[in-house]
Design an enzyme around this catalytic site. Sequence first.
Site, PDB file in Angstrom:
ATOM      1  N   LYS A   7       0.856  -1.196   0.000  1.00  0.00           N
ATOM      2  CA  LYS A   7       0.000   0.000   0.000  1.00  0.00           C
ATOM      3  C   LYS A   7       0.880   1.229   0.000  1.00  0.00           C
ATOM      4  O   LYS A   7       1.816   1.337   0.793  1.00  0.00           O
ATOM      5  CB  LYS A   7      -0.888   0.006   1.262  1.00  0.00           C
ATOM      6  CG  LYS A   7      -1.845   1.185   1.307  1.00  0.00           C
ATOM      7  CD  LYS A   7      -3.086   0.924   0.492  1.00  0.00           C
ATOM      8  CE  LYS A   7      -3.885   2.174   0.192  1.00  0.00           C
ATOM      9  NZ  LYS A   7      -3.438   2.891  -1.040  1.00  0.00           N
TER      10      LYS A   7
ATOM     11  N   GLN B  11       7.041   4.116   3.953  1.00  0.00           N
ATOM     12  CA  GLN B  11       5.650   3.657   3.975  1.00  0.00           C
ATOM     13  C   GLN B  11       5.476   2.385   4.814  1.00  0.00           C
ATOM     14  O   GLN B  11       4.434   2.194   5.435  1.00  0.00           O
ATOM     15  CB  GLN B  11       5.186   3.414   2.532  1.00  0.00           C
ATOM     16  CG  GLN B  11       3.697   3.517   2.329  1.00  0.00           C
ATOM     17  CD  GLN B  11       3.200   4.952   2.167  1.00  0.00           C
ATOM     18  OE1 GLN B  11       3.800   5.728   1.457  1.00  0.00           O
ATOM     19  NE2 GLN B  11       2.115   5.295   2.830  1.00  0.00           N
TER      20      GLN B  11
ATOM     21  N   SER C 250      -6.960   5.807   3.595  1.00  0.00           N
ATOM     22  CA  SER C 250      -6.992   4.886   2.453  1.00  0.00           C
ATOM     23  C   SER C 250      -7.381   3.487   2.920  1.00  0.00           C
ATOM     24  O   SER C 250      -8.155   2.785   2.259  1.00  0.00           O
ATOM     25  CB  SER C 250      -5.619   4.807   1.779  1.00  0.00           C
ATOM     26  OG  SER C 250      -5.432   5.879   0.885  1.00  0.00           O
TER      27      SER C 250
ATOM     28  N   LYS D 273       5.256   3.667   8.444  1.00  0.00           N
ATOM     29  CA  LYS D 273       4.070   4.525   8.560  1.00  0.00           C
ATOM     30  C   LYS D 273       2.810   3.665   8.594  1.00  0.00           C
ATOM     31  O   LYS D 273       1.948   3.815   9.456  1.00  0.00           O
ATOM     32  CB  LYS D 273       4.027   5.472   7.358  1.00  0.00           C
ATOM     33  CG  LYS D 273       2.882   6.457   7.384  1.00  0.00           C
ATOM     34  CD  LYS D 273       2.653   7.136   6.037  1.00  0.00           C
ATOM     35  CE  LYS D 273       3.909   7.763   5.467  1.00  0.00           C
ATOM     36  NZ  LYS D 273       3.586   8.704   4.350  1.00  0.00           N
TER      37      LYS D 273
ATOM     38  N   ASP E 140      -0.107  10.742  -4.604  1.00  0.00           N
ATOM     39  CA  ASP E 140       0.995  11.417  -3.902  1.00  0.00           C
ATOM     40  C   ASP E 140       1.207  12.699  -4.718  1.00  0.00           C
ATOM     41  O   ASP E 140       0.283  13.130  -5.432  1.00  0.00           O
ATOM     42  CB  ASP E 140       2.243  10.512  -3.858  1.00  0.00           C
ATOM     43  CG  ASP E 140       3.287  10.990  -2.849  1.00  0.00           C
ATOM     44  OD1 ASP E 140       3.161  10.688  -1.655  1.00  0.00           O
ATOM     45  OD2 ASP E 140       4.244  11.704  -3.245  1.00  0.00           O
TER      46      ASP E 140
ATOM     47  N   LYS F 198       5.522   2.008  -2.910  1.00  0.00           N
ATOM     48  CA  LYS F 198       5.399   3.328  -3.539  1.00  0.00           C
ATOM     49  C   LYS F 198       5.671   3.151  -5.020  1.00  0.00           C
ATOM     50  O   LYS F 198       6.376   2.236  -5.426  1.00  0.00           O
ATOM     51  CB  LYS F 198       6.422   4.301  -2.959  1.00  0.00           C
ATOM     52  CG  LYS F 198       6.000   5.742  -3.077  1.00  0.00           C
ATOM     53  CD  LYS F 198       5.053   6.109  -1.967  1.00  0.00           C
ATOM     54  CE  LYS F 198       4.529   7.508  -2.073  1.00  0.00           C
ATOM     55  NZ  LYS F 198       3.916   7.928  -0.814  1.00  0.00           N
TER      56      LYS F 198
END
Length: 449
Positions: free
Chosen positions: A93, A114, A381, A117, A169, A129
């Site tokens: 993701k 990510q 999301s 996070k 993004d 990403k």
Amino acid sequence: MPLMDENLTAIMDEVIARNPGETEFHQAAREVLESLGPVVAKHPEYAGAEVVRRLCEPERQIIFRVPWTDDAGRVQLNRGFRVEFNSALGPYKGGLRFHPSVYLGIIKFLGFEQIFKNSLTGLPIGGAKGGSDFDPKGKSDAEVMRFCQSFMTELYRYLGEYTDVPAGDIGVGQREIGYLFGHYKRITNRYESGTLTGKGLSWGGSQVRTEATGYGTVYFVSEMLAATGDSFDGKQVVVSGSGNVAIYAIEKVHQLGGRVVACSDSNGYVFDDAGIDLELLKEIKTERRGRVEDYATLRGGAVRHVKDASIWEVPCEIALPCATQNELNGADARTLASHGCKVVAEGANMPSTPEAAVVFHEAGVRFAPGKAANAGGVATSALEMQQNASRDSWTFEHTDERLGAIMRSIHDRCLETASEYGRPGDYVAGANIAGFTKVADAMLAFGLI
Ligand code: GLU
């Protein structure tokens, strides 16, 4: 600043050797590895299974050609990327970035960030990403559509609601997600809503997703302030950037009683002592796709546009870097501290240089890293994925409440973890360690993957 032990230093050396020239990725990896000393000391099983070393190597990296035709009928060529970094906690993701500065090192740094996070959100999502060196600036809608269709023609085979779920993004908003989703639907013949997030409200999107990164950052700062009995009320705030994250950070600061006096783009910043007029900024940025210089022209009065200068020269009590990586350096951090700035929270990914983080630490400026402070976007999301999976749609109020609760829980977990590992009040250590341990434990449970 914590030092890395011998094993972590060797891993860092290996990251540099195996990923030559990818300086942003080196920076992101070093920042996490520098926090992990006390964790690997306490948990020898992580070192035994080489968890950190494996985490630094993406599970899969896809690089592909994206040919498209411009409005004059000429053939144009870009490069597409998707780095599927880690799927220990859930499907890959993370967003897609369309910007001319994109190369593998940028995507890898973003994908690496990510992982931690997404882990911090507490929701079942892995880290990834993607993006392209395509520049949407100055392109017509038809050109952006043809580019997105070509991009998806290759990428679709790697995606799926249980496999990899991209979102937006920098340079990728609802327009681009629309073109990408429409093309995915067409080539797969499946209305698989949960394959992309950041969708429009009438075709599977979630309430609050547009606002979530900016709102979430401000909710996080509210918690930082509340921890010392303080609030946004009456505070002067500076927000860099003027894109989606910045706009909704400004909106929430104003709702909570603060005053944002400056925002920026790559040409300079605007200073508006009365507080940024958000309706005007939204119109310029989202409808006209214009620049902050237009804000100064249209607003008139005492509003100043300062060309090619650092926004961090504007005095403030709270600074929210919401533009892009490495936009706030050591000198900027010293200026902020000398003007009495007390709190910095990153709405963008890695906007502060390592030197800036050291300056904040030494000056006693409380500093929240992006992987904690900007996690509200990807968290929402994941809420969008939940709604898609249950074919449901929640109200704005319910979704916003969930976002607030998630940001509160990330904030508290950062502080608790920092204290547990002997770094009280250190949000960087807390975020890195709390994000890491959840992923590491899942990787251990899976055996050697
Ligand atoms: N690009 C955003 C981020 O940096 C959101 C990603 C997503 O929603 O998947 O976290």
